[in-house]
Design an enzyme around this catalytic site. Structure first.
Site, PDB file in Angstrom:
ATOM      1  N   TRP A 189       0.838  -1.207   0.000  1.00  0.00           N
ATOM      2  CA  TRP A 189       0.000   0.000   0.000  1.00  0.00           C
ATOM      3  C   TRP A 189       0.871   1.255   0.000  1.00  0.00           C
ATOM      4  O   TRP A 189       0.605   2.202  -0.746  1.00  0.00           O
ATOM      5  CB  TRP A 189      -0.927  -0.026   1.215  1.00  0.00           C
ATOM      6  N   TYR A 190       1.920   1.242   0.835  1.00  0.00           N
ATOM      7  CA  TYR A 190       2.812   2.409   0.886  1.00  0.00           C
ATOM      8  C   TYR A 190       3.497   2.623  -0.463  1.00  0.00           C
ATOM      9  O   TYR A 190       3.630   3.754  -0.946  1.00  0.00           O
ATOM     10  CB  TYR A 190       3.856   2.200   1.985  1.00  0.00           C
ATOM     11  N   GLN A 234       4.144   5.827  -5.393  1.00  0.00           N
ATOM     12  CA  GLN A 234       4.197   5.902  -6.842  1.00  0.00           C
ATOM     13  C   GLN A 234       3.192   6.913  -7.378  1.00  0.00           C
ATOM     14  O   GLN A 234       3.479   7.677  -8.306  1.00  0.00           O
ATOM     15  CB  GLN A 234       3.922   4.517  -7.450  1.00  0.00           C
ATOM     16  N   GLU A 274      46.248  20.657 -60.880  1.00  0.00           N
ATOM     17  CA  GLU A 274      46.740  21.165 -59.595  1.00  0.00           C
ATOM     18  C   GLU A 274      48.011  21.991 -59.771  1.00  0.00           C
ATOM     19  O   GLU A 274      48.192  23.016 -59.106  1.00  0.00           O
ATOM     20  CB  GLU A 274      46.996  19.998 -58.638  1.00  0.00           C
ATOM     21  N   HIS A 295      47.132  25.490 -60.770  1.00  0.00           N
ATOM     22  CA  HIS A 295      46.831  26.355 -59.621  1.00  0.00           C
ATOM     23  C   HIS A 295      48.124  26.827 -58.952  1.00  0.00           C
ATOM     24  O   HIS A 295      48.302  28.018 -58.661  1.00  0.00           O
ATOM     25  CB  HIS A 295      45.999  25.583 -58.587  1.00  0.00           C
TER      26      HIS A 295
END
Length: 651
Positions: free
Chosen positions: A119-120, A125, A416, A419
């Protein structure tokens, strides 16, 4: 009694009841078969019983086949005579006394305790569920008690911001010194800057230095699906803070709750606006003698509500920008101090190699280097791992499984080198540090330039040279193969974007010093999605002509430079195909063998190759202005996932 102990006692009670009920099953006592008295006499006379135990009226024993039995009878002389005649061994024991206390506990008290505990438990809860339903209005502050203590020593790359915030720490420690002079501490401090610049780390450092209670939460923690929850959490937060003054409240990503009211595609957001209103009231409604300082962090200050930024709320706004070379070196020292470094590592060189990196990027760099060293079974981290980690952070992991044909490899190499050679021949560019044709991330190859210093302004001639470098790869393809590949798509996109900014934003064209187009966008989207046209059709045609002219002139300039240095282009490309990667001293020696001096750079007044109607921008310096907090001074961007600032051309 604490709730945790109550739960423990309840579960212990349940365990005791279970053990009591099932205990006899595990005692090891053999189950006895009860037989009648007449059957017992028959078994005795038949010689099937050898010994018995008599306890009061209970007779027990075992049959010949080892089966246990029990029976009840009054012990008489006739019974004893029968047992004696059949040679049955008789053992007499006193009757067992009944434990009435234990029986009472088992039969009455234990069931009562069980039902009381059940019960407790059910009541608790139900109360817990109800309290959780009502806990929506409580703030979800996070304590930093268990986190490692951070101080200003652990923060680098933002010296000016630290100086601003040291005053906050000093006021929290010695408020009387300021009050005696009539000074008031700022109620709020807003930390602004791009992601990864250390805003949250700096807030933790303030808490570590001041040694006061520190409440930390995110802006999104305020807003829930229920109306009014956000405002309730703001009230609860400040009520908790007032009980522990002096203290600091840190709200990370405040733009989640502090956005401009009344904006957005679908109108306002009532819950967010109620939360913001409550925050405004709490910040402006303290008692001036209560030492509560609110620190907030955001990377989108442009979308915050103006009422949040006025004096009296966030009085002080501290900008954390991306660190410079000195700051990056300091950050690298902090993140590498607990790592075993090889003597060949020079953090100053790594700081130069990482322009545009934030503190988070540099931390990731050190971590990646440590992972690479562990993968290679090394006990220390060398410069090789650090260099590899920089490439991983900038361009992604190397794709060794990608097989490229010799024909494509040759095209990538000339692209490349185009560049790199254009960058070497132009006066207003950064030195070339690395050329690679190894696939990495989304790029098949890349050329990396290493700035000599951080730049915050860019001249028109530098932009022209940068566009020319971007078009150097396409020019090399056209010159060598008389073909054009799809690998230049990203170069063309960025070159066009830079040319458009020269004309429309920087006023660097014959159209004069004005801007074209005004950006708009819903604030809640966090980006510009539309641009209003504040110019006529004739101006639009002129803009297109200017952009095309800049692109064409730069392309012709790059093509002329490469054509005049064809032997160097072939020699460097041949070596790149053999080595696949050229960098550092090896690249410098190769340039030197081609006729370049180590630090040779053409002077701006040197005669350039003749091209048709070269573009000469009218304005030599420009500063990019944008409301976007993530905007950086105009520099060549890198491929995806690369921090802005580092010059890199990808194929």
């Amino acid at each position: 009694m604490k709730p945790a102990w109550k739960n423990i006692l309840f579960y212990l009670l349940i365990l005791l009841i279970i053990l009591t009920l099932i205990g006899p099953l595990f005692t090891g006592t053999q189950k006895s078969t009860e037989i009648s008295y007449s059957d017992f006499i028959s078994q005795v006379e038949g010689g099937k019983i050898k010994n018995v135990v008599i306890s009061g009226e209970e007779i027990s024993g075992k049959l010949i086949d080892n089966k246990a039995f029990k029976s009840r009878a009054f012990v008489t002389t006739d019974l004893m005579s029968v047992l004696k005649e059949n040679k049955v061994d008789v053992k007499i024991e006193p009757p067992a006394e009944s434990n009435w206390v234990w029986n009472l506990f088992i039969q009455l008290i234990l069931p009562l305790l069980f039902f009381a505990g059940l019960w407790y438990f059910l009541i608790r809860q139900a109360q817990s569920t109800n309290s959780q339903a009502m806990a929506f209005g409580r703030s979800r502050v996070k304590a930093l008690a268990q986190m490692p203590k951070v101080t200003f020593v652990d923060v680098a790359g933002c010296d000016e911001a630290k100086e601003e915030l040291e005053e906050i720490v000093e006021f929290l420690k010695t408020p009387k010194k300021f009050r005696d002079l009539g000074a008031k501490i700022p109620k709020g401090v807003l930390l602004m800057g791009p992601p990864g610049t250390g805003k949250t780390l700096l807030a933790r450092a303030i808490a570590g230095e001041a040694d006061v209670p520190f409440f930390s939460l995110s802006g999104s923690d305020f807003v829930e699906m229920f109306v009014g929850v956000g405002a309730s959490r703001v009230r609860d937060l400040f009520n908790q803070a007032k009980k522990q003054t002096p203290c600091i409240i840190f709200v990370d990503e405040i733009d989640a709750v502090g956005r401009h009211r009344g904006a957005g595609l679908g109108g306002g957001h009532d819950e967010r606006e109620q939360t913001l209103n409550q925050l405004l009231v709490e910040m402006d409604g303290f008692d001036p003698n209560i030492n509560i300082i609110v620190i907030a962090a955001t990377n989108r200050p442009d979308i915050l509500d103006p009422a949040l930024l006025r004096p009296g709320r966030f009085d002080r706004q501290v900008v954390l920008d991306k660190p410079d070379v000195k700051g990056r070196e300091g950050i690298l020292k902090i993140h590498s101090k607990n790592k075993p470094l090889s003597p060949d590592i020079k953090l100053s060189i790594l700081a130069r190699r990482t322009p545009g990196f934030t503190g988070a990027d540099l931390e990731n760099l050190c971590n990646e280097a440590a992972i690479l060293a562990a993968r290679r079974n090394k006990t220390v981290i060398t410069m090789g791992e650090m260099e590899e980690a920089v490439d991983r952070v900038i361009a992604g992991p190397e794709k060794k499984s990608k097989v490229i044909s010799d024909n494509e490899k040759e095209m990538i190499a000339f692209h490349e080198v185009g560049h790199a050679l254009v960058a070497k021949l132009l006066p207003n560019t950064d030195p070339v540090h690395k050329i690679s044709i190894l696939p990495r991330g989304f790029a098949l190859g890349y050329t990396l330039q290493l700035p000599l210093e951080d730049k915050y302004l860019v001249r028109g001639t530098e932009i022209i040279d940068q566009i020319t470098i971007m078009l150097g790869g396409r020019s090399a393809e056209k010159l060598i193969f008389n073909e054009m590949t799809s690998g230049s798509s990203n170069d063309l996109e960025r070159a066009t974007e830079m040319a458009k900014k020269m004309v429309c934003e920087y006023g660097m064209s014959r159209l004069g010093p004005r801007t074209f187009g005004k950006k708009h966008g819903p604030i809640f989207l966090g980006r510009d999605i539309s641009e209003s046209k504040d110019y006529g059709e004739h101006s639009a045609d002129e803009i297109d002509v200017e952009i095309v002219k800049i692109i064409d002139d730069c392309f012709e300039k790059a093509k002329a430079l490469l054509s005049n240095n064809r032997e160097k282009l072939d020699a460097i490309a041949k070596r790149l195909i053999e080595k696949e990667t050229l960098e550092g001293d090896e690249l410098d020696n190769l340039f030197r063998s081609c006729g370049f001096k180590t630090d040779e750079k053409p002077k701006p007044e040197d005669k350039e190759p003749e091209i048709k109607e070269p573009v000469q921008p009218k304005i030599e310096a420009a500063k990019e202005e944008s409301t976007d907090s993530s905007a950086e001074p105009f520099k060549i961007k890198k491929i995806r996932r690369s921090p802005p600032g580092q010059q890199q051309i990808s194929f």
